[in-house]
Design a protein around this motif. Structure first.
Motif, PDB file in Angstrom:
ATOM      1  N   THR A 191       0.832  -1.203   0.000  1.00 34.39           N
ATOM      2  CA  THR A 191       0.000   0.000   0.000  1.00 34.39           C
ATOM      3  C   THR A 191       0.865   1.251   0.000  1.00 34.39           C
ATOM      4  O   THR A 191       0.616   2.191  -0.772  1.00 34.39           O
ATOM      5  N   TYR A 192       1.877   1.269   0.838  1.00 33.88           N
ATOM      6  CA  TYR A 192       2.775   2.415   0.919  1.00 33.88           C
ATOM      7  C   TYR A 192       3.474   2.654  -0.420  1.00 33.88           C
ATOM      8  O   TYR A 192       3.504   3.781  -0.931  1.00 33.88           O
ATOM      9  N   VAL A 193       4.022   1.605  -0.999  1.00 31.51           N
ATOM     10  CA  VAL A 193       4.721   1.725  -2.288  1.00 31.51           C
ATOM     11  C   VAL A 193       3.751   2.161  -3.377  1.00 31.51           C
ATOM     12  O   VAL A 193       4.068   3.027  -4.200  1.00 31.51           O
ATOM     13  N   SER A 194       2.551   1.594  -3.388  1.00 33.22           N
ATOM     14  CA  SER A 194       1.557   1.959  -4.400  1.00 33.22           C
ATOM     15  C   SER A 194       1.155   3.428  -4.307  1.00 33.22           C
ATOM     16  O   SER A 194       1.025   4.109  -5.327  1.00 33.22           O
ATOM     17  N   VAL A 195       0.965   3.902  -3.102  1.00 34.88           N
ATOM     18  CA  VAL A 195       0.594   5.310  -2.923  1.00 34.88           C
ATOM     19  C   VAL A 195       1.722   6.222  -3.388  1.00 34.88           C
ATOM     20  O   VAL A 195       1.477   7.226  -4.077  1.00 34.88           O
ATOM     21  N   ALA A 240       3.827   9.807  -7.564  1.00 34.58           N
ATOM     22  CA  ALA A 240       4.876  10.122  -8.541  1.00 34.58           C
ATOM     23  C   ALA A 240       4.304  10.173  -9.952  1.00 34.58           C
ATOM     24  O   ALA A 240       4.644  11.060 -10.740  1.00 34.58           O
ATOM     25  N   PHE A 241       3.428   9.230 -10.283  1.00 36.34           N
ATOM     26  CA  PHE A 241       2.769   9.206 -11.582  1.00 36.34           C
ATOM     27  C   PHE A 241       2.017  10.515 -11.828  1.00 36.34           C
ATOM     28  O   PHE A 241       2.169  11.153 -12.880  1.00 36.34           O
ATOM     29  N   ILE A 242       1.206  10.921 -10.866  1.00 35.61           N
ATOM     30  CA  ILE A 242       0.398  12.140 -11.016  1.00 35.61           C
ATOM     31  C   ILE A 242       1.289  13.368 -11.151  1.00 35.61           C
ATOM     32  O   ILE A 242       1.068  14.222 -12.023  1.00 35.61           O
ATOM     33  N   ILE A 243       2.310  13.463 -10.326  1.00 30.30           N
ATOM     34  CA  ILE A 243       3.203  14.628 -10.366  1.00 30.30           C
ATOM     35  C   ILE A 243       3.956  14.704 -11.687  1.00 30.30           C
ATOM     36  O   ILE A 243       4.038  15.775 -12.300  1.00 30.30           O
ATOM     37  N   VAL A 244       4.500  13.578 -12.143  1.00 25.40           N
ATOM     38  CA  VAL A 244       5.274  13.581 -13.392  1.00 25.40           C
ATOM     39  C   VAL A 244       4.392  13.944 -14.584  1.00 25.40           C
ATOM     40  O   VAL A 244       4.791  14.745 -15.436  1.00 25.40           O
ATOM     41  N   VAL A 245       3.197  13.383 -14.639  1.00 25.43           N
ATOM     42  CA  VAL A 245       2.301  13.713 -15.752  1.00 25.43           C
ATOM     43  C   VAL A 245       1.898  15.181 -15.698  1.00 25.43           C
ATOM     44  O   VAL A 245       1.884  15.873 -16.728  1.00 25.43           O
ATOM     45  N   GLU A 247       7.801   7.198 -20.197  1.00 25.90           N
ATOM     46  CA  GLU A 247       8.216   5.877 -19.715  1.00 25.90           C
ATOM     47  C   GLU A 247       8.192   5.800 -18.193  1.00 25.90           C
ATOM     48  O   GLU A 247       7.820   4.782 -17.627  1.00 25.90           O
ATOM     49  N   PHE A 248       8.592   6.872 -17.537  1.00 23.34           N
ATOM     50  CA  PHE A 248       8.573   6.869 -16.077  1.00 23.34           C
ATOM     51  C   PHE A 248       7.147   6.755 -15.550  1.00 23.34           C
ATOM     52  O   PHE A 248       6.875   6.010 -14.614  1.00 23.34           O
ATOM     53  N   TRP A 294       3.469  -0.595 -11.875  1.00 23.77           N
ATOM     54  CA  TRP A 294       3.698  -1.057 -10.513  1.00 23.77           C
ATOM     55  C   TRP A 294       2.474  -0.803  -9.630  1.00 23.77           C
ATOM     56  O   TRP A 294       2.082  -1.658  -8.829  1.00 23.77           O
ATOM     57  N   THR A 295       1.859   0.359  -9.764  1.00 19.06           N
ATOM     58  CA  THR A 295       0.684   0.684  -8.957  1.00 19.06           C
ATOM     59  C   THR A 295      -0.462  -0.271  -9.240  1.00 19.06           C
ATOM     60  O   THR A 295      -1.118  -0.767  -8.319  1.00 19.06           O
ATOM     61  N   VAL A 296      -0.715  -0.550 -10.502  1.00 19.14           N
ATOM     62  CA  VAL A 296      -1.819  -1.431 -10.873  1.00 19.14           C
ATOM     63  C   VAL A 296      -1.596  -2.848 -10.365  1.00 19.14           C
ATOM     64  O   VAL A 296      -2.500  -3.456  -9.767  1.00 19.14           O
TER      65      VAL A 296
END
Length: 164
Positions: free
Chosen positions: A14-18, A23-28, A47-48, A55-57
């Motif tokens: 859960t911690y890693v997924s969050v 990170a996904f949201i910030i990078v996009v 790619e990032f 990984w999140t999914v």
């Protein structure tokens, strides 16, 4: 013992997924701002963000499996004891899919070590690694579910029809 380990594993996943989702949201978001307002291409961002998303999914799917939040169809009225039998049977079927994820996902990951990422400084094996890793987590969670549901099924009296 398995329950305690799975609780710890779930907290870590859960911690890693969050973190990866953030990170996904910030990078996009940064990529869209950089491209649209500053005309700065961020080649690595696609790619990032894909890496973070994968990984999140897959880690999230393992957590959802543990809590039975995946797609479920009741074949009998929801309170019948028969559904516990169906649950146990479905866990056994899920084990075959988990086997595919672990074995073939591991082979797929190994093949990824021979291919470099286009925009990131590592191999594409990191894109494939969540498949067997989440498969192992799913295996542990499914073993827990089989044990818990079997115990509940056997605990019920033959005279009892309904499950709490």
């Amino acid at each position: 013992m398995l329950l305690k380990f799975n609780n710890l594993l779930e907290r870590i996943l859960t911690y890693v997924s969050v973190l990866l989702l953030a990170a996904f949201i910030i990078v996009v978001f940064v990529k869209v701002i950089a491209r649209n307002y500053f005309d700065i291409p961020m080649v690595w961002a696609d790619e990032f963000s894909l890496l973070c998303f994968l990984w999140t999914v897959f880690l999230g799917a393992a957590i959802a499996l543990r809590h039975k939040k995946h797609f479920i169809v009741d074949l009998a009225p929801s309170k019948l004891r028969l559904n516990l039998g169906f649950d146990i049977f479905s866990h056994i079927i899920v084990l075959s899919f988990i086997y595919v994820m672990i074995v073939y996902g591991y082979q797929f990951t190994l093949s990824g070590f021979s291919r470099a990422s286009n925009a990131l400084p590592f191999t594409v094996a990191y894109f494939f690694a969540p498949i067997p890793i989440s498969g192992v987590a799913m295996l542990l969670f499914t073993i827990e579910l089989i044990g818990r549901d079997t115990k509940r099924f056997l605990k019920l009296n033959r005279k009892e029809v309904y499950v709490d």
